[in-house]
Design a protein around this motif. Structure first.
Motif, PDB file in Angstrom:
ATOM      1  N   ALA A 258       0.868  -1.188   0.000  1.00  0.00           N
ATOM      2  CA  ALA A 258       0.000   0.000   0.000  1.00  0.00           C
ATOM      3  C   ALA A 258       0.901   1.234   0.000  1.00  0.00           C
ATOM      4  O   ALA A 258       2.043   1.171   0.477  1.00  0.00           O
ATOM      5  CB  ALA A 258      -0.889   0.005   1.236  1.00  0.00           C
ATOM      6  N   THR A 259       0.387   2.311  -0.571  1.00  0.00           N
ATOM      7  CA  THR A 259       1.118   3.582  -0.478  1.00  0.00           C
ATOM      8  C   THR A 259       0.173   4.631   0.100  1.00  0.00           C
ATOM      9  O   THR A 259      -1.052   4.521  -0.065  1.00  0.00           O
ATOM     10  CB  THR A 259       1.642   4.068  -1.843  1.00  0.00           C
ATOM     11  OG1 THR A 259       0.539   4.430  -2.670  1.00  0.00           O
ATOM     12  CG2 THR A 259       2.483   3.012  -2.528  1.00  0.00           C
ATOM     13  N   ALA A 275       0.512   6.353   7.815  1.00  0.00           N
ATOM     14  CA  ALA A 275       1.145   5.178   7.194  1.00  0.00           C
ATOM     15  C   ALA A 275       1.074   3.977   8.142  1.00  0.00           C
ATOM     16  O   ALA A 275       0.774   2.849   7.714  1.00  0.00           O
ATOM     17  CB  ALA A 275       2.597   5.498   6.848  1.00  0.00           C
ATOM     18  N   VAL A 278      -2.503   2.550   8.271  1.00  0.00           N
ATOM     19  CA  VAL A 278      -2.816   1.776   7.045  1.00  0.00           C
ATOM     20  C   VAL A 278      -2.107   0.432   7.098  1.00  0.00           C
ATOM     21  O   VAL A 278      -2.685  -0.613   6.755  1.00  0.00           O
ATOM     22  CB  VAL A 278      -2.418   2.584   5.779  1.00  0.00           C
ATOM     23  CG1 VAL A 278      -2.500   1.716   4.532  1.00  0.00           C
ATOM     24  CG2 VAL A 278      -3.315   3.810   5.639  1.00  0.00           C
ATOM     25  N   ALA A 279      -0.861   0.429   7.527  1.00  0.00           N
ATOM     26  CA  ALA A 279      -0.112  -0.835   7.607  1.00  0.00           C
ATOM     27  C   ALA A 279      -0.808  -1.804   8.560  1.00  0.00           C
ATOM     28  O   ALA A 279      -0.943  -2.996   8.273  1.00  0.00           O
ATOM     29  CB  ALA A 279       1.320  -0.560   8.071  1.00  0.00           C
ATOM     30  N   THR A 282      -4.283  -3.015   6.976  1.00  0.00           N
ATOM     31  CA  THR A 282      -4.222  -3.842   5.755  1.00  0.00           C
ATOM     32  C   THR A 282      -3.278  -5.018   5.892  1.00  0.00           C
ATOM     33  O   THR A 282      -3.303  -5.935   5.066  1.00  0.00           O
ATOM     34  CB  THR A 282      -3.751  -2.992   4.553  1.00  0.00           C
ATOM     35  OG1 THR A 282      -2.426  -2.508   4.835  1.00  0.00           O
ATOM     36  CG2 THR A 282      -4.689  -1.840   4.283  1.00  0.00           C
ATOM     37  N   THR A 286       3.599  -0.829   3.893  1.00  0.00           N
ATOM     38  CA  THR A 286       2.974   0.442   3.506  1.00  0.00           C
ATOM     39  C   THR A 286       4.048   1.512   3.360  1.00  0.00           C
ATOM     40  O   THR A 286       4.872   1.697   4.265  1.00  0.00           O
ATOM     41  CB  THR A 286       1.928   0.849   4.560  1.00  0.00           C
ATOM     42  OG1 THR A 286       0.942  -0.192   4.625  1.00  0.00           O
ATOM     43  CG2 THR A 286       1.252   2.152   4.191  1.00  0.00           C
TER      44      THR A 286
END
Lengths: 296, 534
Positions: A258-259, A275, A278-279, A282, A286
């Motif tokens: 993911a970015t 970040a 999100v890491a 998911t 990331t």
């Protein structure tokens, strides 16, 4: 840390010859992620092909509401564009014509001879996506596609990898952005079905209404769709329904990273916090291309 | 292909026009334009129609199927250059995509020229303009399916590009040095985006030289690189070199476009020739695939054939593993056709219409031999027409309205195919109406065939009477009662031969036997037999 190089490594480690960069919305850093991966591939001398598949709300093509950003491409890069979007100078080599037509004219395969800025234009149909991915694969070693979530079916069951981009531009709060990207990744990562276990095979898409009906019926069998793009449940209720059901697919997809793009014109999130969230949500490596950092 | 003057949409559908149009359709946009403009030949144009039929027959005889398929493959891949030619004619400088299309056009014509070398009657396609443009575009590379405005087009182009290459390399180096310096000062390996984030926690002191803040937040700064004088000077030199390349490329395109403009008329002529060849080859391939022959086109009103086939049905039967039984007929005026149910009366009418239509289009026909007039109207009446006229009308009223339209239309040479006219009224009145229709057709010297189950019509109208021979015996009902098997058994037992019989010959129906064969129960069939004998 070279973010493009790390993402490229993650994809290559899974044997991917095609990388789709898809996003949760517009202006979430897809093109920046693509540029970084492309730069890493070009630096290694990998013969790379580039394509773009824009849809409404997910970056537009020539003829759409907003132009796609042009990319600085190095010699020997192949790319797909429309006859009307190919710059007159520097001249590129046209190596083939596609059967697809876009609002900017017939699509064509071009090879960069002089470095310069070029515009990527993609096909309007799923079959067109498959054609250009196959066409670029025939011309090079690696294909990178500025993609759209509903067109990643072209990768299903093949040796392709997906990079999911999310950003502050596509959600009102950080929590919403994290929820959205987590839901998207969960949907794209649906596992392959178990042929030995009881299953209901759906010919078309799994919709909100169908998911609700399966939940109401306490369905315990596998609900099998062709590929993850056939899961069209929306929103958090849809995500909850998916969590209660055993949804599987016949042709799985591979999401490798993911970015994040934490800064948008209208709002920004704290970069590291975003970040890391999100890491966690998911469970993917990331990357923040802008900050040059990885959260995992 | 516009056939509206020859037959209405419903008749066209029944006699297989859609199927025929698909079977002889060209594959290139050039062929499609020629095909669209085709019109049927009418009475008085027998020589022209015959010439076209014969030319197609010679084409298919001269070139084997794989050669025709190869030509069609080339034509199918051809881009349409007509737009590019129009733009060049108006003075536009063509872009590289258009130049590629022209290059492929010229190269394909050269390949087609070699493939058709043994066929002397081929349309004239290759000309001096094709040769000149092909040569002019050759420096674009060895592969004719690609195009690059290569250095070989112009020595100045090569020099301009070489300079641009050097200036770009210098710019990249200058920019790279500054970017690397900034990255090092920020403690990063590289900077991978135009705008980048610097975390305040990572920043020791202020931003390094060459880095400017775009947006500041408590925990980070959004930054961009600012280039120094060396990079800006290299950028200016690169831009000047890029402009020189753009001008050199534009000069080459202008020169090539002027060459195309000067030869646009000859290139257009080649495009037209290509379209004619496409249409010819499509018809030739159709004639090969379906074993068609050139008919003998007759100025008199005759429709005669031996071993004729109605191709849409033949295709359908082949898909079911069955064969079409070829038909013979000689029809000179109005006539009656009788025969049992499922004996092929409708198919004979359709075969008549299909062959007459093919002749009108100047196409070979699916028969061993055929002699045919050109008709100025082919009309179908009765079973098989769709209900396009008068949704509020009964089927009888609809037929009457359609007949009125056919009879009112001025058509000195009419072919009318009538399938069970007036079948929905009483047999007594249906017979009377059929007789009246045949008398009218005879007065008009029309060629026509009226298929019916009613007896005595031919004798009363004073016209010839043809009949299908019918079942050789009643086939056994298949053990497994499936319609497909019943149809196969029926086809085996049916003699589809058409023969002329006496005017008073009674038509066969075999309807009760067929109901049994098709699976109606024995009690029902026995009841029908009892009723018939009373």
């Amino acid at each position: 840390m070279q973010i493009g190089s790390e993402i490229l490594e993650l994809a290559r480690a899974r044997g991917a010859a095609t990388i789709f960069v898809v996003g949760i919305g517009r202006d979430v850093g897809k093109t920046t992620a693509l540029r970084a991966i492309y730069a890493a591939a070009a630096a290694r001398g990998v013969r790379t092909g580039l394509a773009s598949i824009g849809r409404d709300g997910d970056g537009s093509q020539a003829g759409g509401a907003r132009p796609k950003p042009r990319l600085w491409l190095a010699p020997q890069t192949t790319f797909v564009t429309a006859a009307g979007a190919l710059p007159r100078t520097p001249a590129a080599e046209i190596v083939g014509l596609s059967a697809s037509i876009s609002p900017a004219g017939r699509l064509l395969y071009a090879r960069v001879r002089m470095p310069g800025y070029y515009e990527l234009v993609g096909p309007p149909t799923a079959s067109g996506v498959r054609e250009i991915v196959d066409g670029l694969r025939a011309l090079g070693e690696l294909v990178i596609v500025d993609g759209a979530v509903d067109r990643v079916a072209a990768l299903a069951g093949s040796n392709g990898a997906i990079v999911v981009s999310c950003g502050a531009a596509a959600a009102g709060t950080m929590a919403e952005a994290v929820d959205d990207v987590a839901a998207l990744v969960a949907r794209l990562c649906v596992a392959p079905f178990d042929p030995d276990a009881p299953a209901i095979h759906l010919e078309g898409a799994l919709t909100d209404a169908q998911a609700a009906a399966f939940v109401a019926a306490d369905e315990r069998r596998q609900i099998v769709v062709r590929d993850p793009t056939q899961i069209v449940v929306r929103g958090r209720a849809g995500s909850r329904a998916l969590a209660l059901l055993t949804v599987r697919c016949r042709r799985p997809l591979t999401v490798v990273a993911a970015t994040v793009a934490s800064i948008a014109a209208e709002r920004s999130f704290e970069p590291r916090e975003f970040a890391e969230a999100v890491a966690r949500a998911t469970n993917l490596p990331t990357f923040d291309v802008y900050a040059g950092t990885r959260a995992a | 292909m516009n056939v509206h003057d020859l037959l209405d949409a419903s008749s066209a559908h029944v006699v297989g026009f859609d199927w025929l149009a698909r079977a002889v359709a060209p594959v290139s946009p050039y062929g499609e334009r020629v095909f669209e403009a085709l019109r049927p030949f009418g009475p008085g144009e027998e020589s022209a129609a015959q010439a076209r039929c014969d030319a197609i027959a010679r084409c298919e005889a001269a070139m084997p199927p794989d050669r025709l398929d190869a030509i069609r493959g080339l034509l199918a891949d051809l881009p349409d250059v007509v737009g590019a030619l129009a733009r060049a004619s108006m003075g536009d400088a063509l872009d590289d995509a258009a130049l590629l299309e022209l290059r492929r056009f010229c190269a394909t014509i050269e390949r087609i020229e070699s493939l058709t070398a043994e066929y002397p009657e081929r349309p004239v396609i290759f000309n001096d303009a094709i040769a000149a443009v092909g040569v002019a575009l050759a420096p674009a590379g060895r592969d004719a399916s690609a195009f690059y405005l290569a250095d070989a087009f112009d020595a100045k182009l090569a020099a301009a590009r070489a300079l641009l290459g050097r200036e770009q390399a210098e710019l990249d180096a200058a920019r790279g040095r500054e970017s690397a310096l900034a990255a090092r000062a920020l403690g990063r390996e590289t900077i991978e985006s135009d705008e980048f984030i610097v975390m305040r926690a990572d920043l020791r002191g202020s931003l390094p030289a060459g880095v400017r803040a775009i947006r500041e937040a408590p925990t980070y700064v959004l930054c961009a690189l600012e280039y120094g004088e060396a990079t800006l000077a290299a950028l200016a030199r690169r831009d000047a070199a890029a402009t020189a390349v753009a001008e050199a490329e534009a000069r080459v395109r202008a020169r090539l476009s002027a060459l195309v403009r000067e030869r646009a008329a000859r290139l257009d002529a080649a495009a037209r020739g290509l379209g004619e060849l496409d249409v010819l080859v499509a018809a030739g391939r159709y004639a090969q695939r379906y074993a068609c022959v050139a008919p003998s086109l007759d100025a008199g009103g005759v429709l005669a054939f031996e071993g004729a086939r109605f191709l849409p049905l033949e295709d359908e039967l082949a898909a079911a593993g069955r064969q079409f039984v070829p038909l013979d007929l000689e029809l000179r005026d109005a006539a009656v056709l009788t025969g049992p149910n499922m004996g092929g009366k409708s198919v004979l009418l359709q075969t008549c219409g299909f062959l007459a239509l093919a002749c009108a289009l100047g196409l070979p026909v699916p028969a061993e031999r055929a002699r045919c007039a050109l008709f100025d109207r082919i009309a179908w009446l009765g079973l098989g027409r769709d209900a396009s006229i008068g949704g509020l009308l009964s089927s009888f009223a609809r037929e009457v309205v359609e007949l009125k339209a056919i009879l009112e239309r001025a058509a000195p040479r009419l072919l009318i195919l009538v399938d069970e006219f007036a079948r929905t009224t009483t047999p007594h009145e249906g017979k009377a109406l059929s007789i009246a229709l045949l008398e009218r057709l005879r007065e008009r010297r029309a060629v026509g065939m009226l298929a019916t189950h009613l007896s005595g019509i031919a004798a009363a109208a004073g016209v010839r009477h043809f009949a299908v021979r019918g079942l050789r015996g009643i086939p056994h009902r298949p053990a497994v009662s499936e319609v497909a098997q019943a149809l196969a058994a029926l086809a085996e037992a049916m003699d589809y031969t058409i023969e002329e019989v006496g005017p008073d010959a009674r038509p066969r129906a075999d309807a009760i036997a067929l109901t049994e064969l098709l699976g109606l129960d024995g009690d029902f069939v026995a009841a029908a037999h009892r009723a018939l004998s009373q």
